[in-house]
Every structure is written in C-alpha cells, then in structure tokens.
Motif scaffolding. Structure first.
Motif, short mmCIF file in Angstrom:
data_model
loop_
_atom_site.label_atom_id
_atom_site.label_comp_id
_atom_site.label_asym_id
_atom_site.label_seq_id
_atom_site.Cartn_x
_atom_site.Cartn_y
_atom_site.Cartn_z
N ASN A 195 0.82 -1.21 0.00
CA ASN A 195 0.00 0.00 0.00
C ASN A 195 0.86 1.26 0.00
O ASN A 195 0.51 2.26 -0.64
N LEU A 196 1.97 1.22 0.73
CA LEU A 196 2.86 2.37 0.74
C LEU A 196 3.47 2.58 -0.64
O LEU A 196 3.54 3.71 -1.15
N GLN A 224 -8.42 8.19 -1.04
CA GLN A 224 -9.26 8.73 0.02
C GLN A 224 -8.42 9.08 1.24
O GLN A 224 -8.63 10.12 1.88
N ALA A 225 -7.45 8.23 1.56
CA ALA A 225 -6.59 8.49 2.71
C ALA A 225 -5.75 9.74 2.49
O ALA A 225 -5.63 10.60 3.38
N PHE A 226 -5.18 9.88 1.28
CA PHE A 226 -4.38 11.07 0.98
C PHE A 226 -5.25 12.33 0.99
O PHE A 226 -4.80 13.40 1.42
N ALA A 227 -6.49 12.21 0.53
CA ALA A 227 -7.40 13.36 0.52
C ALA A 227 -7.74 13.78 1.95
O ALA A 227 -7.78 14.98 2.28
N GLU A 228 -7.98 12.80 2.83
CA GLU A 228 -8.30 13.11 4.22
C GLU A 228 -7.12 13.78 4.92
O GLU A 228 -7.30 14.63 5.79
N LEU A 229 -5.90 13.41 4.51
CA LEU A 229 -4.70 13.99 5.11
C LEU A 229 -4.34 15.34 4.49
O LEU A 229 -3.46 16.04 4.99
N GLY A 230 -5.00 15.69 3.39
CA GLY A 230 -4.77 16.99 2.77
C GLY A 230 -3.73 17.01 1.66
O GLY A 230 -3.37 18.08 1.17
#
Length: 255
Positions: free
Chosen positions: A11-12, A50-56
């Motif tokens: 995933n990374l 989605q994770a990157f979007a939530e983190l900005g």
C-alpha cells in the motif's frame, strides 16, 4: 543459499506511485484512470486516494471526480525546529529582487533531476512570465536548476548528470553533456546561472543558489522575464542583483 528478500509494503508503494504519477505524468486523474495507468485494483486506488485526501495531500474535483496534488506536499521538504523554512526565509529576499527588477521572482528547489517552483512574486508589467506553484521543469534547461547543480557536491552532481536524459526544447537548449559541464563550471566562477531561452522560447532567466548553513544548495532564487526586457547584455547587472538577494535569503535561512 537462502535469498534475502527486501521488505515490501504494497500500500505504501502504491501510494507513492500514485503521488509520483500525478506529479510527473498528469496533473489530475480519476480513480479509474489511475487504476488503468498504474495497473492497481480500483478498490486499492480508492482507499489510498481517500486516505491522501483526508490527510490533505490530494484534492478531488467534485465535478470531474479527478484527484490532484495539493501544496501541502511542499511542506514535507521544509526544515523544522529552530530552522526557518526556506520559503519563509526567502520571502524578504524575493521582495527585494522583485522590486529591483520589476520582473517575476521565483524560489525553486531540486527534486530528483527536475526543478519545482515553491514560491513566486509576479512582475509588475502587464505582460509577465508566471508558473503554477509546484510546476516542474528539467534542471538542465533552466537557470535555477543549473545554479543548484553547479553548487552540489561533486559526487552528487556527477550522479545526477549521469541520470539526466537531455532533450532539446528550443534551439538554445544545451543537450551536449560536455558543454553542460562547461556551463556549470562557468556558473561556479561567476556565482549565477542564466537561461538563454533554453526551456521556453522568448524567456530569459537569471538565478543563484541559496545555501543552507552547511553550504548545501537548498534552493535557488531566479527572475524570469521576456528576453526583450532582460537581454543577454543585462545578465551581468541582473546577476549581481540576484546574488544580493540570495545573500539576504541565506542570512535569514541560517538564523
């Protein structure tokens, strides 16, 4: 004999591949486009974006559904603690250079073999050069890139030059490796680099490297202008103004 396997974090690795794809190949893309281009399952791309979007670090257009990088990524390269960030330290110097030349002034940094625009103050003229923050260009075809390359430690510079694939953008682009090394040597002698419309026709640039307290080139200040307003005979005069601004930036950066 047993084979030693390198640690793998799928995933990374996929997340970094998505960021690099958006940074180097395409400004924005949908989940379906990323899945097709990178060969990853759509569900995996969905979770990662989605994770990157939530983190900005990514933003998504509500109409096109395309993801794009945000400027938050630029913060990762900035020092913390007692050190002042390169951008913050360079703003007064950029204002000084912008006022002295009336031309677009930029702060850039080296990322791999390319240059990224970190900050920009636009020219006061109606007709001016401008670039988006985060815009990239090959280091060998622009003044800030050449200024930083010339200031790198020999082994690091040699490694980068081996990896650069020279491509001609204009009639004045330097594509010969030997001639480019000679250009870097000349930059070391005079203290500033110039771009004779090598990356974009009709645009001249003059730049100098901004060094940290250890003497390492953390970035470069540059002015970019139409060649008609900054002809080659003015390079020396403008180069002195750029060097003066760089000294101010280095003083602030070292505090």
């Amino acid at each position: 004999m047993p084979v030693t396997r390198r640690p793998s974090v799928p995933n990374l690795q996929r997340g970094m591949a998505i960021l690099e794809y958006l940074a180097t190949h395409q400004r924005s893309a949908t989940i379906a486009e990323l899945s097709e281009r990178l060969g990853y399952p759509s569900a995996s791309v969905f979770r990662i974006t989605q994770a990157f979007a939530e983190l900005g670090y990514l933003s998504r257009d509500p109409v096109t559904k395309q993801f794009r990088l945000t400027n938050k990524l630029l913060l990762l390269g900035q020092p913390h603690g007692r050190d002042r960030g390169l951008v913050e330290a360079s703003i007064p110097a950029m204002r000084q250079l912008n006022q002295a030349t009336s031309e677009t002034t930029q702060l850039c940094c080296l990322v791999d073999t390319g240059i990224v625009v970190l900050e920009q103050l636009l020219a006061t003229h109606p007709f001016k050069y401008s670039a988006e923050l985060g815009a990239r260009c090959p280091a060998y075809s622009c003044a800030p890139g050449k200024a930083i390359l010339a200031s790198l430690p020999d082994d690091e510079r040699d490694d980068l030059l081996r990896r650069i694939r020279f491509k001609r953008f204009t009639p004045t682009t330097i594509t010969d490796r030997r001639l480019f090394r000679e250009e870097l040597a000349a930059i070391c002698e005079c203290g500033f680099a110039v771009d004779r419309a090598e990356g974009m026709a009709g645009v001249h640039c003059v730049a100098a490297a901004v060094r940290d307290r250890n003497g390492y080139p953390a970035g470069a200040l540059t002015i970019a202008a139409p060649a008609s307003r900054v002809p080659e005979e003015d390079f020396g005069r403008v180069g002195k103004l750029v060097i003066q601004a760089v000294r101010l930036a280095e003083t602030n950066y070292g505090q």
